[in-house]
Design an enzyme around this catalytic site. Structure first.
Site, PDB file in Angstrom:
ATOM      1  N   TYR A  52       0.844  -1.196   0.000  1.00  9.18           N
ATOM      2  CA  TYR A  52       0.000   0.000   0.000  1.00  9.18           C
ATOM      3  C   TYR A  52       0.879   1.245   0.000  1.00  9.18           C
ATOM      4  O   TYR A  52       1.815   1.330   0.792  1.00  9.18           O
ATOM      5  CB  TYR A  52      -0.888   0.024   1.259  1.00  9.18           C
ATOM      6  CG  TYR A  52      -2.327  -0.302   0.948  1.00  9.18           C
ATOM      7  CD1 TYR A  52      -3.021   0.431  -0.002  1.00  9.18           C
ATOM      8  CD2 TYR A  52      -2.995  -1.329   1.616  1.00  9.18           C
ATOM      9  CE1 TYR A  52      -4.351   0.135  -0.297  1.00  9.18           C
ATOM     10  CE2 TYR A  52      -4.312  -1.629   1.318  1.00  9.18           C
ATOM     11  CZ  TYR A  52      -4.986  -0.898   0.364  1.00  9.18           C
ATOM     12  OH  TYR A  52      -6.290  -1.176   0.070  1.00  9.18           O
ATOM     13  N   GLU A  54      -0.461   4.858  -0.536  1.00  8.42           N
ATOM     14  CA  GLU A  54      -1.226   6.088  -0.770  1.00  8.42           C
ATOM     15  C   GLU A  54      -0.326   7.304  -0.600  1.00  8.42           C
ATOM     16  O   GLU A  54       0.470   7.352   0.345  1.00  8.42           O
ATOM     17  CB  GLU A  54      -2.389   6.215   0.223  1.00  8.42           C
ATOM     18  CG  GLU A  54      -3.533   5.271  -0.035  1.00  8.42           C
ATOM     19  CD  GLU A  54      -3.492   4.082   0.887  1.00  8.42           C
ATOM     20  OE1 GLU A  54      -2.379   3.658   1.252  1.00  8.42           O
ATOM     21  OE2 GLU A  54      -4.577   3.585   1.236  1.00  8.42           O
ATOM     22  N   ASP A 199      -6.421  14.090 -25.063  1.00 11.74           N
ATOM     23  CA  ASP A 199      -6.406  12.684 -24.670  1.00 11.74           C
ATOM     24  C   ASP A 199      -5.615  11.948 -25.753  1.00 11.74           C
ATOM     25  O   ASP A 199      -6.121  11.704 -26.850  1.00 11.74           O
ATOM     26  CB  ASP A 199      -7.855  12.182 -24.590  1.00 11.74           C
ATOM     27  CG  ASP A 199      -7.946  10.701 -24.244  1.00 11.74           C
ATOM     28  OD1 ASP A 199      -6.919   9.995 -24.345  1.00 11.74           O
ATOM     29  OD2 ASP A 199      -9.046  10.247 -23.890  1.00 11.74           O
ATOM     30  N   THR A 226      -3.715   6.418 -21.840  1.00 10.21           N
ATOM     31  CA  THR A 226      -3.495   5.075 -21.333  1.00 10.21           C
ATOM     32  C   THR A 226      -2.029   4.757 -21.607  1.00 10.21           C
ATOM     33  O   THR A 226      -1.356   5.447 -22.367  1.00 10.21           O
ATOM     34  CB  THR A 226      -4.351   4.036 -22.076  1.00 10.21           C
ATOM     35  OG1 THR A 226      -4.154   4.215 -23.477  1.00 10.21           O
ATOM     36  CG2 THR A 226      -5.820   4.169 -21.751  1.00 10.21           C
ATOM     37  N   LYS A 229      -1.518   1.113 -25.106  1.00  3.56           N
ATOM     38  CA  LYS A 229      -1.863   1.015 -26.534  1.00  3.56           C
ATOM     39  C   LYS A 229      -0.562   1.132 -27.338  1.00  3.56           C
ATOM     40  O   LYS A 229       0.294   0.256 -27.219  1.00  3.56           O
ATOM     41  CB  LYS A 229      -2.885   2.091 -26.890  1.00  3.56           C
ATOM     42  CG  LYS A 229      -4.214   1.936 -26.125  1.00  3.56           C
ATOM     43  CD  LYS A 229      -5.244   2.923 -26.592  1.00  3.56           C
ATOM     44  CE  LYS A 229      -6.611   2.673 -25.996  1.00  3.56           C
ATOM     45  NZ  LYS A 229      -6.859   3.390 -24.744  1.00  3.56           N
ATOM     46  N   ARG A 235      -1.457  -2.264 -18.811  1.00  4.77           N
ATOM     47  CA  ARG A 235      -2.775  -1.625 -18.814  1.00  4.77           C
ATOM     48  C   ARG A 235      -2.833  -0.581 -17.703  1.00  4.77           C
ATOM     49  O   ARG A 235      -2.661  -0.904 -16.531  1.00  4.77           O
ATOM     50  CB  ARG A 235      -3.802  -2.730 -18.563  1.00  4.77           C
ATOM     51  CG  ARG A 235      -5.236  -2.369 -18.755  1.00  4.77           C
ATOM     52  CD  ARG A 235      -6.027  -3.621 -19.039  1.00  4.77           C
ATOM     53  NE  ARG A 235      -5.625  -4.150 -20.333  1.00  4.77           N
ATOM     54  CZ  ARG A 235      -6.033  -3.658 -21.504  1.00  4.77           C
ATOM     55  NH1 ARG A 235      -6.898  -2.683 -21.555  1.00  4.77           N
ATOM     56  NH2 ARG A 235      -5.596  -4.176 -22.630  1.00  4.77           N
TER      57      ARG A 235
HETATM   58  N1  DSN Z   1     -11.381   0.790 -25.471  1.00  7.90           N
HETATM   59  C1  DSN Z   1     -10.445   1.749 -26.010  1.00  7.90           C
HETATM   60  C2  DSN Z   1     -10.305   1.612 -27.484  1.00  7.90           C
HETATM   61  O1  DSN Z   1     -10.415   0.505 -27.955  1.00  7.90           O
HETATM   62  O2  DSN Z   1     -10.071   2.574 -28.171  1.00  7.90           O
HETATM   63  C3  DSN Z   1     -10.774   3.147 -25.663  1.00  7.90           C
HETATM   64  O3  DSN Z   1     -11.181   3.219 -24.372  1.00  7.90           O
END
Ligand code: DSN
Length: 423
Positions: A52, A54, A199, A226, A229, A235
Site C-alpha cells: 500500500y 497512498e 487525450d 493510457t 496502446k 494496462r
Molecule cells: N477501449 C479503447 C479503445 O479501444 O479505443 C478506448 O477506451
C-alpha cells in the site's frame, strides 16, 4: 510461465494458456491493443502488488516506501522526458480514470467541456450521455466537417466555444485516423480562457516515438493517456502537465485522494519498464513502422474500392465502411474476420444509420502486428486477406485457406519476448 498457477488452480491456468494460444495463433488488429515485453509482464506480476502506498514519493501515508518511491520516481521521470512534460502523474488505473481525475481537477459541477462527438471518433469519457460524467458536467461537442477527409470544423468549434464558454477544450479520439490542428485548438482555448487538454491514449506511442506531432509543442496544457496502446506498456493510465505547477498540484490531488486509493505499484513498476523501452532508438523505428504499415493497408482498401472514413489514415488506425462498400455489417465483418484469425472491432462510422451493437464499420490498426515485426509487405497481404474473407464470407473452403495463411504468418512472426533485437 504460470507454473504455480498450474499447480494450484487448473481453471485459471486453462484460461491463461487459452489466451496465450489465441494471441500467438491470431493477428491482433484492434488498434488499442499491443503485445508487451516479458520484462513489462514480470514487473506487472511483481511483489510490489503487496504494498500500500497512498500518497506520492516522499509523501506517503504508510511506512516501508523505499522501493515504491524508487519505481514511481523512475516512471514519472521517464514519462516527463518522453513527452516533454514538467509533471507526470502515473497513478491513474486506466484512461477513463485519468480523464475523470482531470475533469475533477479542472471543473466544478455544472461546468462545460467541449469535446469530440463519439460518433465522429471521440470517446465515451469525452461526454457520452451513457456516462455518469454527464450528470456532473455539461458536455458540448464538435464534429468533422467532412467525413470523407476528416477535416474538423474549427470555425464551428470556435463559435460553440465563444457561446458555451467551456472550461476545457478537449482534443483526442479513439476512432479518428487523422492528425489534428493542435495550434487551432490552443488558439480557441486561449480565446475563451479554457484549458487545452488532449487525450493522447491512442497515439501516445506515436508521440513518444516522434512519428507524429506532440500537442505540447503547440501549447496544450495537459495530456491524458493510457499506457497500454501504442505506448506498449501495462494496462493503465497517466496524466502529463506541460508546465503549470498549479495544474499539476490540482491533478495530483484529484487522482489521490480525490478519486483513487492505493496506487497499484506493480503496475507503476511495469510502466517504468515500458517507458524505459520507449526511450530506446528502436522505439522510434517501431513508431514510424506503425504508420508505414497502416498506410500499406490503406492502399489496399482504397484500391479495392472500400470506403475509408476520412479517406485514409495519418496514424495507426483505419475505419472502414464495410456495410456501405460490401454490404457486410460491422458485427458480421468482425465475426468473419474472427473465423480467419484476425481480430478487429465493429465500430460506428460518422453519422451511422445503424446502431452501436451492429454498426456499419470496422476499426483496425497496426500497433500489435508491427510489434510482431510485420512490415509493409505483410500488411498489404493481411489487408488483401481481410477483404477476400469479407467478399467470400459464405465460402467455407475459401475461409479455411485464408485461415491457414494467417496461421502460417503468425508462426513466421512469433510474438517477441523482448524488443532488444528488433530492427
Ligand atoms: N477501449 C479503447 C479503445 O479501444 O479505443 C478506448 O477506451
Amino acid at each position: 510461465m504460470y507454473e504455480h498457477v498450474k499447480k494450484q488452480d487448473k481453471q485459471v491456468y486453462k484460461a491463461l494458456i487459452g489466451e496465450e494460444t489465441r494471441e500467438a495463433e491470431g493477428l491482433e488488429l484492434i488498434p488499442s491493443e499491443n503485445y508487451v515485453s516479458l520484462a513489462v509482464r514480470e514487473a506487472n506480476a511483481s511483489i510490489l502488488t503487496n504494498k500500500y502506498s497512498e500518497g506520492y514519493p516522499g509523501r506517503r501515508y504508510y511506512g516501508g516506501q523505499e522501493y515504491t518511491d524508487m519505481v514511481e520516481n523512475l516512471a514519472r521521470d521517464r514519462a516527463k522526458k518522453l513527452f516533454g512534460a514538467k509533471y507526470a502523474n502515473v497513478q491513474p488505473l486506466g484512461g477513463a480514470n485519468a480523464n475523470i481525475a482531470m475533469y475533477m481537477a479542472l471543473l466544478e459541477p455544472g461546468d462545460t467541456v467541449l469535446g469530440m462527438d463519439l460518433s465522429h471518433g471521440g470517446h465515451l469519457t469525452h461526454g457520452h450521455p451513457v456516462t455518469y460524467l454527464t450528470k456532473m458536467f455539461r458536455f458540448v461537442r464538435y464534429k468533422m466537417k467532412n467525413a470523407e477527409t476528416g477535416e474538423i470544423d474549427y470555425e464551428e468549434m470556435r463559435q460553440v466555444a465563444v457561446i458555451e464558454r467551456p472550461k476545457i477544450i478537449l482534443a483526442g479520439f479513439s476512432a479518428y485516423p487523422r492528425e489534428l490542428d493542435y495550434a487551432k485548438f490552443v488558439e480557441i482555448a486561449r480565446e475563451v480562457g479554457a484549458t487545452a487538454v488532449m487525450d493522447i491514449a491512442h497515439i501516445a506511442g506515436l508521440i513518444a516515438g516522434k512519428a507524429v506531432k506532440n500537442p505540447f509543442d503547440y501549447g496544450f496544457d495537459i495530456m491524458t493517456t493510457t499506457t497500454h496502446k501504442t505506448l506498449r506498456g501495462p494496462r493503465g493510465g497517466m496524466i502529463l502537465v506541460r508546465e503549470s505547477e498549479e495544474l499539476a498540484k490540482k491533478i495530483d490531488k484529484a487522482v489521490f485522494p480525490g478519486l483513487q486509493g492505493g496506487p497499484h505499484m506493480n503496475n507503476i513498476a511495469a510502466k517504468a519498464v515500458a517507458f524505459g523501452e520507449a526511450q530506446k532508438p528502436s522505439f522510434k523505428k517501431y513508431a514510424k513502422q506503425i504508420l508505414k504499415n497502416a498506410q500499406a493497408m490503406e492502399k489496399v482498401f482504397k484500391d479495392r474500392g472500400i470506403r475509408l472514413i476520412t479517406g485514409g489514415t495519418d496514424n495507426h488506425l483505419l475505419l472502414a465502411d464495410v456495410y456501405g462498400s460490401l454490404g457486410v455489417t460491422g458485427k458480421e465483418a468482425q465475426e468473419i474476420l474472427d473465423m480467419i484469425g484476425i481480430t478487429v472491432n465493429k465500430n460506428s462510422i460518422a453519422d451511422d444509420t445503424r446502431g452501436p451493437m451492429d454498426p456499419s464499420g470496422i476499426r483496425f490498426g497496426t500497433p500489435a502486428i508491427t510489434t510482431r515485426g510485420f512490415k509493409e509487405q505483410q500488411c498489404t497481404r493481411i489487408a488483401e486477406l481481410m477483404i477476400d474473407a469479407l467478399a467470400h464470407k459464405n465460402e467455407t473452403k475459401k475461409l479455411k485457406i485464408i485461415r491457414a495463411e494467417v496461421h502460417s504468418l503468425c508462426k513466421k512472426f512469433p510474438i517477441p519476448k523482448s524488443f532488444a533485437a528488433q530492427k
